[in-house]
Each structure stands twice: as C-alpha cells, then as structure tokens.
Design an enzyme around this catalytic site. Sequence first.
Site, mmCIF file in Angstrom:
data_model
loop_
_atom_site.group_PDB
_atom_site.id
_atom_site.type_symbol
_atom_site.label_atom_id
_atom_site.label_comp_id
_atom_site.label_asym_id
_atom_site.label_seq_id
_atom_site.Cartn_x
_atom_site.Cartn_y
_atom_site.Cartn_z
ATOM 1 C CG ASP A 72 -1.370 8.492 2.105
ATOM 2 O OD1 ASP A 72 -0.282 8.921 2.509
ATOM 3 O OD2 ASP A 72 -2.435 9.118 2.243
ATOM 4 C CG ASP A 115 -1.837 1.165 1.272
ATOM 5 O OD1 ASP A 115 -2.453 1.470 0.242
ATOM 6 O OD2 ASP A 115 -1.950 1.795 2.338
#
Length: 313
Positions: free
Chosen positions: A32, A30
């Site tokens: 952010d 992932d």
Amino acid sequence: MAEGSARRCLRLEPAAARALLGAADTLLFDCDGVLWRGDTAVAGAAAVLSRLQARAKRLCYVTNNSSRTRDAYAEKLRRLGFPPAEPRQVFGSAYCAARYLSQALPPAAAAYVLGGAALSAELEAVGVPHLGPGPAALPGPGPADWARAPLDPAVRAVLVGFDEHFCYAKLCQALRYLQRGGPDCLLVGTNRDHRLPLEGGAAIPGTGCLVKAVEMAAQREAFIIGKPSRYIFDCVASEFKIEPARTIMVGDRLDTDILMGNNCGLTTLLTLTGVTTLEEVKGHQESDCSSRKSLVPDYYVDSIADLLPALED
C-alpha cells in the site's frame, strides 16, 4: 547499499536505475502506497513488475498489515493486474507472526490473540492453537469479576495484531495471561505502525497503539515481527536464500520500509506515492542524529513507474 552520506537519497535516473536493477536479483516491495493506494493500482506499477519478472528478478511482497492473509495478498495482486504471485512470495506480519510462534512455542501451547480473522487463519495454517479473536465483553460488573475470568491453561503467548474489536476486556485478559506466565509467556506484536493513513489525508490508529497498551499494562516490551524488525526480513532470507547486497527494498515509509532495508544491508528505494515527502527525508539527512540518518534511503523516485524507462528492451 550506497556508501557515504553524500550519495544518500539520490533521484534514481534511468541510467542509474538500469545499472542498479541489472545488478539486483531480488526486489522486496511494500504494497500500500507503493504498488497500490486502497483498491487502485499505482499507474505503471503492474508494468514495472511484469518487466522485472520477465528479466528473472525475484519479487517478494513484505507488508506490516496483519489483517490480510498471504492468499488474500496474492489474490489482490492478481485482481489489480500484477504478475501472478504465489503465497510463498508474500511476507505479511500475520504469517510471519504465526511462523514465529510455531517455532517458539512448545508443542500444544496456545496463543491468546488480539487480532482478526487473517491472524487466526495464519495461526491455524501452521498448527498453532489460539483463542481470542472477535468481540469480547467484561465478565462481570466490577474489577473483582474481571480478575477472576477463566484462563486457558494452554496459553503461553499473547499475540497483538490489528484488532477492530480491541477493548478493555481483552486488555485485562492479555495482562492476566502475561502475569500468570511471567517471562515464560511470550508477548509478540505484529508491528508498531502508529497510524494507518487513509485517502484524503485521514488516518486511523494503527496496531502500534494496541501493542503499546499491552506493553504498558504488562510493563514489558513485545517482540516485534514486522518492519523495521529484522525478523520479517530473516523470514524472506530463509525462504529464498537471498543475498542482501543484491536485494532492493522498495517502500514508502521511512520508519518501517527504509529503516529495515538500511539495517539489513539492502539497497533502499523510496517511492513518493505514499506517506513520505522529500522534505521529511531532507530533515533526517541534515540532522546530526545517527538514528534519524538511518531513515534516509539510498534512492528515491516519484513513482515506481519511473523505473519503466530503465526496463525497456
């Protein structure tokens, strides 16, 4: 993936990390909250990815954010000092939604889109005709006018992503397309993220709120593209032929990153630089509810930078 609840959510110490990373050939990140926060890279994250790449590990980036294209993510990785990434290594919900519709829709069929420029660009890139992005106004003063607004005969899908111009006019049109087409008109959502955290503890409504509005109006459930849906992982697996048993999912959210990884048979690694705390994990771990236990990661680190000692020469 670790077996047995007693081994779940272990702090990943350097010796264990060295063995875990040595056995893996693919890592899914992932972005952010894991690699960066806003426009600032997490300290040490770029060095970790550089060392992983130097060890011939396959690096892929899996994000629910539908407001950026794959090209934009590749550029942000470069700008923040991460190893160069090709757009094909990035699996955003905008690209994967476009990919899904390109396969699910009949030739020349179009999508009505509640979304922004990135979603539009990814649809255009795969040749899916579409309409809807941008501001919209109600076509008259009353409900009778709204129910008579023109409908494009080619529309066979409604796609809901992050849309800063979401409004009642768009909700009306989405419902009318879905009512006209019935089950032959697809309803697709990029993700169900309910809130998007901002720096300083603030948050804004996420795409899941918009998806839920359309679902409520249409009285039907959307097909979801992004994490924790298996579909976004299947996009990665079909592109690179990865083996789940040799793949690590690294994320900061339990209900998206970790749940998808657990459901797909991956080893899951939680970083605490994002939205999740250890207290939340422990609450799920101690629960008797199987759905809550499915949110518990195999391992955790305070930051992805904690992997650096395991990657020393």
